[in-house]
Design a protein around this motif. Structure first.
Motif, PDB file in Angstrom:
ATOM      1  N   TRP A 122     109.142  58.229  25.016  1.00  0.00           N
ATOM      2  CA  TRP A 122     109.320  56.942  25.658  1.00  0.00           C
ATOM      3  C   TRP A 122     108.086  56.077  25.446  1.00  0.00           C
ATOM      4  N   MET A 123     108.322  54.823  25.220  1.00  0.00           N
ATOM      5  CA  MET A 123     107.201  53.890  25.163  1.00  0.00           C
ATOM      6  C   MET A 123     106.931  53.419  26.581  1.00  0.00           C
ATOM      7  N   VAL A 124     105.731  53.669  27.051  1.00  0.00           N
ATOM      8  CA  VAL A 124     105.353  53.277  28.398  1.00  0.00           C
ATOM      9  C   VAL A 124     104.341  52.150  28.277  1.00  0.00           C
ATOM     10  N   TYR A 125     104.701  51.029  28.845  1.00  0.00           N
ATOM     11  CA  TYR A 125     103.828  49.870  28.788  1.00  0.00           C
ATOM     12  C   TYR A 125     103.194  49.635  30.142  1.00  0.00           C
ATOM     13  N   GLY A 126     101.943  49.261  30.114  1.00  0.00           N
ATOM     14  CA  GLY A 126     101.284  48.869  31.352  1.00  0.00           C
ATOM     15  C   GLY A 126     101.379  47.358  31.508  1.00  0.00           C
ATOM     16  N   SER A 127     101.360  46.895  32.722  1.00  0.00           N
ATOM     17  CA  SER A 127     101.444  45.453  32.911  1.00  0.00           C
ATOM     18  C   SER A 127     100.051  44.829  32.745  1.00  0.00           C
ATOM     19  N   ARG A 128     100.053  43.605  32.270  1.00  0.00           N
ATOM     20  CA  ARG A 128      98.784  42.903  32.090  1.00  0.00           C
ATOM     21  C   ARG A 128      98.295  42.392  33.423  1.00  0.00           C
ATOM     22  N   PRO A 129      96.987  42.237  33.564  1.00  0.00           N
ATOM     23  CA  PRO A 129      96.478  41.662  34.812  1.00  0.00           C
ATOM     24  C   PRO A 129      96.875  40.183  34.918  1.00  0.00           C
ATOM     25  N   ALA A 130      97.144  39.753  36.118  1.00  0.00           N
ATOM     26  CA  ALA A 130      97.542  38.359  36.334  1.00  0.00           C
ATOM     27  C   ALA A 130      96.334  37.448  36.145  1.00  0.00           C
ATOM     28  N   VAL A 131      96.581  36.308  35.502  1.00  0.00           N
ATOM     29  CA  VAL A 131      95.527  35.315  35.277  1.00  0.00           C
ATOM     30  C   VAL A 131      95.947  34.039  35.987  1.00  0.00           C
ATOM     31  N   TYR A 132      95.151  33.623  36.967  1.00  0.00           N
ATOM     32  CA  TYR A 132      95.465  32.428  37.744  1.00  0.00           C
ATOM     33  C   TYR A 132      94.428  31.341  37.467  1.00  0.00           C
ATOM     34  N   PRO A 133      94.788  30.094  37.663  1.00  0.00           N
ATOM     35  CA  PRO A 133      93.782  29.039  37.511  1.00  0.00           C
ATOM     36  C   PRO A 133      92.648  29.266  38.521  1.00  0.00           C
ATOM     37  N   GLY A 134      91.436  29.146  38.031  1.00  0.00           N
ATOM     38  CA  GLY A 134      90.277  29.374  38.879  1.00  0.00           C
ATOM     39  C   GLY A 134      89.660  30.732  38.660  1.00  0.00           C
ATOM     40  N   SER A 135      90.353  31.668  37.985  1.00  0.00           N
ATOM     41  CA  SER A 135      89.738  32.950  37.687  1.00  0.00           C
ATOM     42  C   SER A 135      88.823  32.802  36.474  1.00  0.00           C
TER      43      SER A 135
END
Length: 159
Positions: A122-135
């Motif tokens: 199985w290909m297991v993908y991790g989620s990317r970190p969220a990028v918000y304005p101001g980070s």
């Protein structure tokens, strides 16, 4: 509806009750027969034999085989648990089955992951970190370079 061809009969013979034995027609041959009959009614060393219960006779052999371990354990616990034995046995089986499934899935995902050396797994993908304005890394959407995509761990291989 038709009559049965043979009716059930008593294996005790004509002298089942005491009055028939005392009316004067009871011969020595009848006494010998009755003595053999009473001797045959005594239980042997291997009797009574335990039989399957009705619910076990309905089950096929494979089902009886995989149910045997818990049936054996809970037959010993039946005097302690009493009426709760069947409910406890049911839920113990479900918890053990769920535990084996979790262990199996953990093993599979740990040792059969998809990498560059094979197409299986199985290909297991991790989620990317969220990028918000101001980070601090707001305009940067991804930390991956184009050469990192479809790598499947090839860069980290010991070759």
């Amino acid at each position: 509806m038709t009559e049965p061809t043979s009716r059930p009969m008593s294996i005790e013979g004509p002298y089942a009750n005491e009055r028939a034995r005392l009316d004067g027609t009871f011969t020595d041959l009848d006494r010998e027969w009755r003595k053999k009959y009473l001797k045959s009614q005594e239980l042997g060393h291997h009797e009574p034999r335990t039989q399957f219960s009705a619910s076990q006779m309905e089950m096929n052999p494979i089902r009886r085989a995989y149910r045997f371990p818990l049936d054996f354990v809970f037959s010993k616990l039946q005097p302690v648990l009493g009426d709760r034995t069947q409910i406890t046995r049911y839920w113990a089986g479900k918890y053990l089955l769920a535990g084996w499934m979790v262990l199996g899935l953990t093993y599979y995902f740990k040792y059969n992951s998809h990498d560059w050396s094979r197409k299986k797994g199985w290909m297991v993908y991790g989620s990317r970190p969220a990028v918000y304005p101001g980070s601090p890394n707001f305009p940067n959407v991804s930390e991956k370079k184009p050469s990192d995509y479809a790598d499947y761990g090839f860069k980290n291989s010991p070759i």
